[in-house]
Motif scaffolding. Structure first.
Motif, short mmCIF file in Angstrom:
data_model
loop_
_atom_site.label_atom_id
_atom_site.label_comp_id
_atom_site.label_asym_id
_atom_site.label_seq_id
_atom_site.Cartn_x
_atom_site.Cartn_y
_atom_site.Cartn_z
N GLN A 118 4.09 4.78 -38.57
CA GLN A 118 3.17 5.30 -39.71
C GLN A 118 4.02 5.28 -41.11
O GLN A 118 5.21 5.40 -41.18
CB GLN A 118 2.68 6.64 -39.45
CG GLN A 118 1.90 6.56 -38.22
CD GLN A 118 0.69 6.12 -38.22
OE1 GLN A 118 -0.01 5.88 -39.08
NE2 GLN A 118 0.39 5.24 -37.06
N LEU A 122 2.03 14.02 -38.75
CA LEU A 122 1.17 12.91 -38.45
C LEU A 122 -0.28 13.06 -38.46
O LEU A 122 -1.10 12.32 -39.02
CB LEU A 122 1.61 11.87 -37.01
CG LEU A 122 2.94 11.45 -37.26
CD1 LEU A 122 3.41 10.50 -35.90
CD2 LEU A 122 2.98 10.43 -38.38
N PRO A 123 -1.02 14.05 -37.80
CA PRO A 123 -2.19 14.30 -37.81
C PRO A 123 -2.97 14.42 -39.10
O PRO A 123 -3.99 14.37 -39.35
CB PRO A 123 -2.41 15.72 -36.96
CG PRO A 123 -1.27 15.79 -36.30
CD PRO A 123 0.02 14.86 -37.03
N ILE A 124 -1.87 14.59 -40.22
CA ILE A 124 -2.74 14.85 -41.70
C ILE A 124 -1.99 13.63 -42.51
O ILE A 124 -2.20 13.90 -43.91
CB ILE A 124 -2.28 16.20 -42.36
CG1 ILE A 124 -0.75 16.63 -42.13
CG2 ILE A 124 -3.15 17.34 -41.60
CD1 ILE A 124 -0.48 17.67 -43.11
N LYS A 125 -1.72 12.91 -41.86
CA LYS A 125 -1.20 11.64 -42.67
C LYS A 125 -2.13 11.03 -43.79
O LYS A 125 -1.55 10.43 -44.83
CB LYS A 125 -0.59 10.46 -41.91
CG LYS A 125 -1.66 9.88 -41.08
CD LYS A 125 -1.03 8.64 -40.07
CE LYS A 125 -2.17 8.15 -39.50
NZ LYS A 125 -1.89 7.60 -38.35
N HIS A 126 -3.35 11.15 -43.30
CA HIS A 126 -4.48 10.58 -44.08
C HIS A 126 -4.65 11.23 -45.59
O HIS A 126 -5.34 10.88 -46.39
CB HIS A 126 -5.66 10.46 -43.41
CG HIS A 126 -6.31 11.98 -43.04
ND1 HIS A 126 -5.61 12.87 -42.04
CD2 HIS A 126 -7.07 12.73 -43.66
CE1 HIS A 126 -6.30 13.99 -41.94
NE2 HIS A 126 -7.33 14.00 -42.94
N GLN A 172 6.59 8.04 -41.72
CA GLN A 172 7.76 7.80 -40.91
C GLN A 172 8.91 7.05 -41.62
O GLN A 172 10.12 7.06 -41.02
CB GLN A 172 7.51 7.20 -39.64
CG GLN A 172 6.73 8.21 -38.63
CD GLN A 172 6.24 7.41 -37.46
OE1 GLN A 172 5.64 6.51 -37.42
NE2 GLN A 172 6.57 8.10 -36.24
N ASN A 221 6.41 14.06 -36.90
CA ASN A 221 5.47 14.18 -35.84
C ASN A 221 4.43 15.27 -35.97
O ASN A 221 3.18 14.81 -35.64
CB ASN A 221 6.12 13.99 -34.57
CG ASN A 221 6.89 12.91 -34.08
OD1 ASN A 221 6.44 11.77 -34.46
ND2 ASN A 221 7.60 13.03 -33.20
N ALA A 222 4.79 16.22 -36.65
CA ALA A 222 3.93 17.55 -36.83
C ALA A 222 2.87 16.85 -38.20
O ALA A 222 1.87 17.38 -38.16
CB ALA A 222 4.54 18.67 -37.02
#
Length: 114
Positions: free
Chosen positions: A75, A44-48, A78, A41-42
């Motif tokens: 995502q 996820l903000p940089i998944k891009h 995940q 989850n930490a």
């Protein structure tokens, strides 16, 4: 089977269950399994920042990739093991092993540096 034999078998099963559950609990603690969700989850903000262009070469099936790409609640990081993500966060290898239900022995010697 006599009552005494049945009681002995029941007790043996209880001991066996306790040993297995203790082993499982120790492995959960050893691999820090309960913290995996927070780690993912930490990220996820940089998944891009993780390109999935090479997914075909990573052993991901087309149906699975297509389904996950369109899934509204999950995502890609995940579910699928991205090689760069593993290099940067090697402790997550156990997370992906658990998702794929692979044992440590099954992945020993595998090259995740592609």
């Amino acid at each position: 089977m006599t009552i005494e034999e049945n009681n002995l078998l029941t007790e043996a099963n209880r001991v066996n269950y306790r040993l297995r559950s203790t082993f499982f609990y120790r492995k959960l603690k050893e691999y820090k399994t309960l913290s995996f969700n927070a780690k993912i989850n930490a990220l996820l903000p940089i998944k891009h920042l993780y390109s999935w262009e090479g997914w075909v070469n990573w052993g991901i099936g087309e149906d699975a990739f297509t389904y996950m790409s369109q899934h509204p609640n999950l995502q890609l990081i995940q579910v699928f093991c991205h090689p760069r993500l593993i290099r940067e966060h090697s402790t997550l290898l156990a997370y992906y092993r658990n998702i794929a239900a692979l044992s440590q022995k099954a992945v020993t010697g595998k090259n995740f540096s592609r």
